[in-house]
Design an enzyme around this catalytic site. Structure first.
Site, PDB file in Angstrom:
ATOM      1  N   SER A 105      50.342  43.882 -23.957  1.00 26.32           N
ATOM      2  CA  SER A 105      50.756  44.412 -22.656  1.00 26.32           C
ATOM      3  C   SER A 105      50.462  45.901 -22.486  1.00 26.32           C
ATOM      4  O   SER A 105      50.500  46.399 -21.361  1.00 26.32           O
ATOM      5  CB  SER A 105      52.253  44.173 -22.440  1.00 26.32           C
ATOM      6  OG  SER A 105      53.018  44.947 -23.352  1.00 26.32           O
ATOM      7  N   LYS A 175      56.800  50.317 -23.238  1.00 27.48           N
ATOM      8  CA  LYS A 175      56.099  50.427 -21.957  1.00 27.48           C
ATOM      9  C   LYS A 175      55.893  51.910 -21.640  1.00 27.48           C
ATOM     10  O   LYS A 175      56.390  52.788 -22.342  1.00 27.48           O
ATOM     11  CB  LYS A 175      56.896  49.774 -20.818  1.00 27.48           C
ATOM     12  CG  LYS A 175      57.267  48.315 -21.028  1.00 27.48           C
ATOM     13  CD  LYS A 175      56.082  47.379 -20.979  1.00 27.48           C
ATOM     14  CE  LYS A 175      56.511  45.926 -21.173  1.00 27.48           C
ATOM     15  NZ  LYS A 175      55.344  45.021 -21.269  1.00 27.48           N
TER      16      LYS A 175
END
Length: 335
Positions: A105, A175
């Site tokens: 991701s 993230k």
């Protein structure tokens, strides 16, 4: 022979020295324990530290120092291991911790299998995440539902607990921070992504071939004001990241509480061929992104200062002995 004196005595009774023989050494006083006969050499100065070397009168001769036998390495090894484990645990808890990247991701910034080091020290001093930082945070609630959790063995659990290797069973995510509390973040069409109305140039970190925004009806199109004390996070692989966009229907609206942040990832430490730092991209330094947040405090400060200035001017004008500057100020106020 006539030059040798042989008759002088001082009350000492002993054999008279025979003419033609040289005088031998004088006999030592009785009781000193040393023989001075012709077959015995007179003692010379003793070497320092030698056994039996004579000391000052009435003291024992110094004894040689006995060397302390060093401990065996194998006896010291458990102590060294214990100290290393304690230091590793302290470092993991308060300073730096290693984390493993389990997914794609964050490509291409981070690859699956990378090991990153996370700064855990600065949050202890009140530092909060900033836009553009890559952060590790604890699952704010159900983000990892359905994700497989590896089953580490006993050794991996111990090493993960003390921080010598990434912990396999911690519910943590990684993230990039896009917006902080008070920011408005939005995506329309394929992008660009905007923060406080400013478009971000994300070519340096968004996965090649991806668009900054995703056209779908599951959360890819949005306009959100981030609540205070929270952050909005997105993966660099935009079309392969279940980030804040896709958790808007959960408590918190997809925003992550600042208290859930473990720390900032600042370097890729493993493998060696992937070593690199993780700086904040320049696009987050452009003017105007923070303007929406900075203008309000400045305006409030100005609004609060004006009444104070006017009040001080009125007081100065009311003084009977006020100077020239005060009179001018008073005239302006009255007019």
């Amino acid at each position: 022979m006539g030059d040798v004196a042989v008759g002088a005595r001082s009350g000492h009774e002993g054999p008279e020295e025979q003419p033609g023989h040289s005088a031998g050494p004088a006999p030592a006083p009785a009781g000193d324990g040393m023989s001075t006969g012709p077959d015995t050499a007179a003692p010379g100065p003793a070497a320092p530290g030698a056994t039996g070397a004579p000391g000052p009168e009435g003291t024992e001769p110094p004894q040689p120092a006995k060397g302390k036998k060093p401990k065996s390495f194998w006896k010291e090894l458990p102590l060294l291991i214990g100290i290393a484990l304690v230091l590793a645990l302290i470092i993991k808890t308060f300073l730096v911790q290693a984390f493993s990247i389990p997914s794609d991701s964050m490509q291409n910034t981070l690859q699956q299998g990378d090991r990153v080091l996370v700064d855990k020290l600065t949050p202890w001093f009140g530092s909060e995440p900033e836009r553009g930082e890559v952060v590790v945070f604890k699952d704010p609630g159900h983000w990892l539902d359905g994700e497989p959790t590896p089953e580490p063995n006993a050794v991996q659990r111990v090493l993960g607990w003390i921080g010598l290797m990434p912990s396999a069973d911690e519910k943590d995510l990684i993230k990039r921070v896009i917006a902080v509390g008070g920011d408005t973040v939005e995506c329309k069409g394929t992008g660009p992504l905007k923060v406080n109305g400013k478009a971000l140039n994300e070519k340096n970190y968004v996965f090649e071939g991806n668009t900054p925004c995703t056209v779908d009806d599951q959360g890819g199109q949005f306009k959100v004001k981030v609540p205070k004390g929270k952050i909005w996070v997105m993966g660099d692989h935009r079309q392969n990241s279940l980030d804040s966009r896709y958790h808007q229907n959960q408590p918190g609206g997809g925003a992550v509480p600042v208290d859930n942040v473990v720390g900032r990832a600042f370097v890729i430490a493993w493998p060696p061929t992937r070593w690199a730092t993780l700086p904040v991209p320049d696009t987050f330094d452009q003017p105007g992104i923070s303007q929406a947040m900075g203008a309000a405090p400045a305006a409030l400060g100005l609004a609060g200062a004006v009444p104070i200035v006017l009040w001080r001017r009125r007081r100065a004008a009311a003084r009977p002995d006020s100077g020239r500057g005060s009179r001018v100020s008073g005239g302006r106020t009255a007019g």
